[in-house]
Every structure is written in structure tokens, then in C-alpha cells.
Scaffold this motif. Structure first.
Motif, short mmCIF file in Angstrom:
data_model
loop_
_atom_site.label_atom_id
_atom_site.label_comp_id
_atom_site.label_asym_id
_atom_site.label_seq_id
_atom_site.Cartn_x
_atom_site.Cartn_y
_atom_site.Cartn_z
N ASP A 30 0.85 -1.21 0.26
CA ASP A 30 -0.15 0.03 0.10
C ASP A 30 1.11 0.93 -0.09
N ARG A 31 0.19 2.53 -0.40
CA ARG A 31 0.88 3.64 -0.32
C ARG A 31 1.19 3.98 0.85
N PRO A 32 2.46 4.72 1.14
CA PRO A 32 2.53 5.08 2.55
C PRO A 32 1.78 6.52 3.08
N VAL A 33 1.31 6.57 4.12
CA VAL A 33 0.48 7.77 4.49
C VAL A 33 1.27 8.90 4.85
N PRO A 34 0.89 10.31 4.27
CA PRO A 34 1.96 11.29 4.57
C PRO A 34 1.85 11.75 6.01
N TYR A 35 2.75 11.97 6.52
CA TYR A 35 2.66 12.41 8.14
C TYR A 35 3.61 13.73 7.99
N PRO A 36 3.16 14.51 9.18
CA PRO A 36 4.14 15.78 9.10
C PRO A 36 5.57 15.63 9.78
#
Length: 165
Positions: free
Chosen positions: A103-109
Motif C-alpha cells: 500500500d501507499r505510505p500515509v503522509p505524516y508531518p
């Protein structure tokens, strides 16, 4: 090599035979002639013929050893022994790569600290409007003539007659 020697000897014998000079060809206009030499200055040339006996070639028997195949195996001695590597073919198992779905990685700050320089305000003179006169050509439909007396000097040369003219 022997054939070359035989041919050169035959050529030498053929060249040494007398040439019949009774028949002479006519000379053409373009043939190169020797320069004229006065009789008192004519160089003396002596011609000498040397006869040499050359032996005639004779047949010579030559024994040649022709290599032929020997069917009986026999040991052969080797002067320098060099090790020779013989490759053995061994089966090798190679793993196959199997594609796996990720799965695509989730963007995080992400916090990145960047140094900020304090802003300085500088006053810049603002542009202002300036009136510049631009000459505009004016077209006159009817020309106006002005009469004015202008003094002109005229130089008159006097020609004097010469005595000879």
C-alpha cells in the motif's frame, strides 16, 4: 629457390649471346639523340667481354620424411607441465522474485527547523511623474516668403596678357 637460380642462369646465358645488328630500325623525330661531341674531345671507351663457364644444374635426389598417423598409443614426454583447470558443471538453484503488493505510505508531518533571518525594511524612493517636452512637427499648407536684402561681395579677377601669348 632452385627454380629461380636455374631461370637466372638461363637468362644470363641468353643475354650473353651476340646480337645481330645488321637490321636497323628507322629513327623517329621524337627519338632522343646523343649530343654532338667534337672529335678532339671525344672520350676513349674500352669494351671488354668476359666469358664465364657456368655449370649446368643436375638432378639431386632428396629423401623426405613424411609424418603419418600411428595407431598404437605411446607416451609423449612434456617439457613444461602446466596445471589445467577442468570445469565441472554443477546445477545451481536460483530463487525467483515474486511481486508483492504494498500500500501507499500515509503522509505524516515532518518538523524541520530552518533558521529565519529577521526582516529589515529599507525605504526605496518611489518614482514620480516628470513632464518632458516633446517637439511636434507642424505642417504648413502654404509657405510664407520673407523678403530681406542680403549684401553679397563679388570678386572679379583681372587677367593680364603675357608677352609671349
Amino acid at each position: 629457390m632452385k627454380a629461380f637460380i636455374v631461370l637466372s642462369i638461363i637468362l644470363a646465358v641468353a643475354a650473353s649471346t651476340a646480337v645481330d645488328s645488321s637490321k636497323k630500325d628507322k629513327r623517329s623525330l621524337y627519338e632522343h639523340h646523343e649530343p654532338f661531341v667534337f672529335p678532339e674531345h671525344e672520350p676513349e671507351v674500352k669494351h671488354v667481354t668476359i666469358e664465364k663457364n657456368v655449370p649446368v644444374p643436375y638432378p639431386v635426389e632428396v629423401e623426405k620424411h613424411v609424418p603419418y598417423e600411428v595407431k598404437v598409443p605411446y607416451p609423449v614426454e612434456v617439457e613444461k607441465k602446466v596445471p589445467v583447470y577442468v570445469e565441472k558443471k554443477v546445477p545451481i538453484y536460483v530463487e525467483k522474485k515474486v511481486p508483492v503488493h504494498v500500500d501507499r505510505p500515509v503522509p505524516y508531518p515532518v518538523e524541520v527547523k530552518v533558521p529565519v533571518v529577521q526582516k529589515e525594511y529599507v525605504e526605496v524612493p518611489k518614482p514620480y511623474a516628470v513632464h518632458v517636452e516633446k517637439p511636434v512637427p507642424v505642417y504648413i499648407s502654404k509657405p510664407v516668403y520673407v523678403e530681406k536684402a542680403v549684401p553679397v561681395t563679388v570678386l572679379i579677377k583681372q587677367h593680364k596678357k603675357s608677352l609671349w601669348g
